[in-house]
Motif scaffolding. Structure first.
Motif, PDB file in Angstrom:
ATOM      1  N   ARG A 143       0.837  -1.203   0.000  1.00 24.14           N
ATOM      2  CA  ARG A 143       0.000   0.000   0.000  1.00 24.14           C
ATOM      3  C   ARG A 143       0.871   1.252   0.000  1.00 24.14           C
ATOM      4  O   ARG A 143       1.831   1.354   0.774  1.00 24.14           O
ATOM      5  N   ILE A 144       0.520   2.203  -0.856  1.00 21.17           N
ATOM      6  CA  ILE A 144       1.113   3.537  -0.826  1.00 21.17           C
ATOM      7  C   ILE A 144      -0.014   4.519  -0.544  1.00 21.17           C
ATOM      8  O   ILE A 144      -1.022   4.538  -1.268  1.00 21.17           O
ATOM      9  N   ILE A 145       0.144   5.317   0.493  1.00 20.41           N
ATOM     10  CA  ILE A 145      -0.890   6.273   0.889  1.00 20.41           C
ATOM     11  C   ILE A 145      -0.237   7.634   1.042  1.00 20.41           C
ATOM     12  O   ILE A 145       0.670   7.814   1.858  1.00 20.41           O
ATOM     13  N   THR A 186      -1.660  -0.992  -4.221  1.00 13.58           N
ATOM     14  CA  THR A 186      -2.607   0.106  -4.389  1.00 13.58           C
ATOM     15  C   THR A 186      -1.952   1.414  -3.989  1.00 13.58           C
ATOM     16  O   THR A 186      -1.047   1.450  -3.159  1.00 13.58           O
ATOM     17  N   ALA A 187      -2.417   2.489  -4.582  1.00 17.35           N
ATOM     18  CA  ALA A 187      -1.926   3.837  -4.260  1.00 17.35           C
ATOM     19  C   ALA A 187      -3.120   4.769  -4.178  1.00 17.35           C
ATOM     20  O   ALA A 187      -3.927   4.841  -5.113  1.00 17.35           O
ATOM     21  N   ASN A 188      -3.250   5.455  -3.071  1.00 17.37           N
ATOM     22  CA  ASN A 188      -4.357   6.382  -2.860  1.00 17.37           C
ATOM     23  C   ASN A 188      -3.885   7.611  -2.093  1.00 17.37           C
ATOM     24  O   ASN A 188      -2.883   7.565  -1.370  1.00 17.37           O
ATOM     25  N   SER A 189      -4.609   8.705  -2.270  1.00 19.31           N
ATOM     26  CA  SER A 189      -4.372   9.934  -1.514  1.00 19.31           C
ATOM     27  C   SER A 189      -5.502  10.139  -0.510  1.00 19.31           C
ATOM     28  O   SER A 189      -6.649   9.761  -0.772  1.00 19.31           O
ATOM     29  N   VAL A 244      -9.500  -0.647  -4.025  1.00 23.35           N
ATOM     30  CA  VAL A 244      -9.523   0.818  -4.125  1.00 23.35           C
ATOM     31  C   VAL A 244      -8.127   1.291  -4.483  1.00 23.35           C
ATOM     32  O   VAL A 244      -7.180   1.077  -3.722  1.00 23.35           O
ATOM     33  N   THR A 245      -7.972   1.938  -5.616  1.00 22.18           N
ATOM     34  CA  THR A 245      -6.658   2.450  -5.991  1.00 22.18           C
ATOM     35  C   THR A 245      -6.796   3.616  -6.951  1.00 22.18           C
ATOM     36  O   THR A 245      -7.788   3.725  -7.689  1.00 22.18           O
ATOM     37  N   GLY A 246      -5.814   4.507  -6.910  1.00 22.83           N
ATOM     38  CA  GLY A 246      -5.813   5.678  -7.791  1.00 22.83           C
ATOM     39  C   GLY A 246      -6.820   6.744  -7.406  1.00 22.83           C
ATOM     40  O   GLY A 246      -7.159   7.600  -8.219  1.00 22.83           O
TER      41      GLY A 246
END
Length: 257
Positions: A143-145, A186-189, A244-246
């Motif tokens: 995970r990247i947040i 996944t990557a999310n802001s 959930v990503t992007g």
């Protein structure tokens, strides 16, 4: 009791000694992750956060890792590689939370080149190279947040460069999601609004008018708390958020609706 849904995971949280970063570190540790938090100046706050986590039965360590200059991401990962084997036999990382950032109150006519360069170096360049140089350590399914801001999507001329950095961070998130999806990463802001932290204490705390105004901007009618953001990060870090990503998750309490 919160289920230990991050048991066996390792999380890196930049800027994890105070405010939103501290709340994120504490929540991920509560969920079972070994948390590696970084700090720049406030060593005592960093160690206090680690001690709080350990007192609550969690696992954490703090690394001194200034950000904003060339080579800082490499130095962070070198410190990580040197320290992490003392805490876990698995030196990889599962969750990267790019929380560290700086604000800048300067408009179009007053913004200096030095100020522009600094805010972009800390808020955009550092997360970029932390991820780039962490990819070999980041496990598949990781995970990247990225901690963004509602300012990325609002006109705020008094913080024009800051808002631009968060817009850039959101675009970075979008591209990471596409680039790394094949690995199950996944990557999310998470776009935070006005949060009651030490950073905002000078104008917010003890000022009923300021607090009332800040609360009025949110549809939910109050000022945000660090835990409001941390709980969203915990969801995105978990298996529950695997699809959930992007995305930019709004954590402003409905500000600007």
């Amino acid at each position: 009791m919160v289920m230990q849904r991050l048991e066996g995971k390792t999380a890196l949280v930049t800027g994890g000694s105070r405010g939103i970063g501290r709340a994120i570190a504490q929540r991920l540790a509560q969920d079972g992750a070994l948390v590696v938090l970084t700090y720049v100046r406030d060593e005592s706050a960093a160690h206090d956060t680690v001690e709080r986590i350990r007192k609550d039965g969690g696992r954490a360590l703090a690394l001194h890792a200034p950000l904003g200059r060339r080579g800082d991401a490499a130095a962070l990962w070198a410190a990580y590689d040197a320290e992490i084997p003392h805490h876990t036999p698995e030196p990889a990382v599962d969750i990267i939370v790019n929380n560290a950032g700086i604000g800048l109150s300067a408009g179009l006519t007053s913004l200096t080149e030095d100020g522009f360069d600094e805010v972009f170096a800390v808020n955009v360049r550092a997360p970029f190279f932390i991820v780039q140089q962490g990819l070999q350590r980041l496990r598949d399914g990781g995970r990247i947040i990225n901690i963004s801001s509602g300012a990325a999507h609002l006109a705020m001329p008094e913080a024009i460069a800051y808002g631009a950095t968060k817009s850039a961070l959101d675009n970075f998130t979008l591209n990471l999601a596409k680039e790394l999806g094949a690995r199950g990463i996944t990557a999310n802001s998470v776009a935070a609004g006005i949060i009651d932290t030490d950073v905002n204490a000078g104008w917010l705390r003890g000022n009923p008018e300021a607090e009332a105004h800040a609360a009025s901007l949110a549809a939910l009618g109050r000022v945000g708390r660090p835990e409001d953001v941390a709980d969203i990060v915990a969801f995105l870090a978990s298996h529950d958020a695997r699809w959930v990503t992007g995305k930019v998750i709004d954590a402003t309490g409905g500000s600007g609706l």
